[in-house]
Design a protein around this motif. Structure first.
Motif: not given
Length: 305
Positions: A212-214, A247-248, A254-259, A279-280
């Motif tokens: 997985t990624g993070f 969690r965030y 949104m997960g990839l933008a956050i990562r 998404a930005g």
């Protein structure tokens, strides 16, 4: 070569882009190095979070060649495609470049057990001798694979050597699959996804590690190492330090933008660009991420990390 005994952390790689959407090969190099420095036993590229569906066929091959030539650990390549011809072509080129194996997710629209099993029979035929990872991610694909279906695919497709487990909730599925292998079914590797959200419990249920990624990929290595050393409470403490950010980042859409923002903030990639459509992040979201990162750093320092 990927096989049934594979263990450890295979980090799912993001695909870096320049602000104009072109591939950022310098960031690909830095990202590959960083993942390995942060404890990856292997890398998985061109997955769903790698924006594989936004790349041309030529770009996909270029990314594979760049990462494999740079990497000192095994590389798994996502080759899921609407048709088997495209899947076979990318898989062949990936293996020629030096990949260790490929990953295949079922396409949307498979409803019955017979359809799912039949699809993976066809995929195995298209891939020939190439070892493959069965990606079980129903939240993204809409395809529900029961443990009995997974076991049938494993039994009838010898080149299926790993399950990327991303069912959610899915802890009971791991227990069922491991119980079956304890009773004589062919045992394959199980590496787990979902951003590491259930990593410790998955390891306790019999998973062999993470795929997985993070935004802070060292988390997987630290948790897995502590657990394997028998330090379960330390593994929990480490996981708890990262949990607010996990969690965030788990927010759908949104997960990839956050990562990518987290990776850019650490200087690992030059730009947090998602190739369109993507998404930005608002200024408020960026502030929230940065606040979580500051608290995370403090918690990790308390643990000596």
């Amino acid at each position: 070569m990927l096989d049934e005994t594979t263990k450890g952390v295979f980090t799912i790689a993001a695909t870096p882009f320049l602000p104009d959407g072109a591939l950022d090969f310098d960031s690909i190099d830095r990202l590959t190095d960083a993942y390995i420095e942060k404890g990856a036993n292997g890398l998985t590229i061109l997955g769903m979070m790698g924006e594989a569906g936004k790349l041309t066929a030529a770009e996909s091959v270029a990314v594979v060649q760049r990462v494999v030539s740079r990497s000192t650990v095994p590389v798994v390549v996502g080759v899921s495609a609407p048709g088997f011809a495209a899947m076979s072509e990318l898989a062949t080129k990936a293996m020629e470049a030096g990949a260790a194996g490929v990953m295949v997710a079922p396409p949307m629209g498979l409803k019955t057990d017979a359809q799912i099993v039949g699809y993976f029979h066809n995929a195995a035929d298209a891939l020939g001798p190439i070892p493959f990872v069965l990606q079980d991610f129903p939240l993204a694909t809409g395809v529900q694979m029961s443990p009995s279906v997974v076991l049938q695919i494993v039994e009838e497709c010898p080149t299926c050597v790993m399950l990327k487990h991303e069912d959610w909730p899915g802890l009971e599925k791991i227990t069922t699959l491991r119980g079956a292998s304890d009773s004589g079914a062919r045992r394959i590797s199980i590496l787990c996804g979902n951003g590491g959200m259930y990593l410790l419990e998955e390891m306790m249920r019999g998973a062999d590690g993470a795929m997985t990624g993070f935004g802070y990929p060292e988390m997987m290595r630290q948790v897995v190492d502590a657990y394997l050393a028998g330090e379960v409470e330390r593994a929990r403490d480490i996981f708890d330090a990262y949990m607010p950010m996990i969690r965030y980042e788990a927010q759908p859409g949104m997960g990839l933008a956050i990562r990518k923002h987290s990776l850019a903030q650490q200087g690992i990639i030059a730009h947090p660009t998602l190739r369109k459509p993507g998404a930005g992040l608002s200024a408020q979201a960026i502030g929230e991420i940065d606040a979580l990162a500051t608290r995370q750093k403090r918690r990790l320092a308390d643990l000596g990390l």
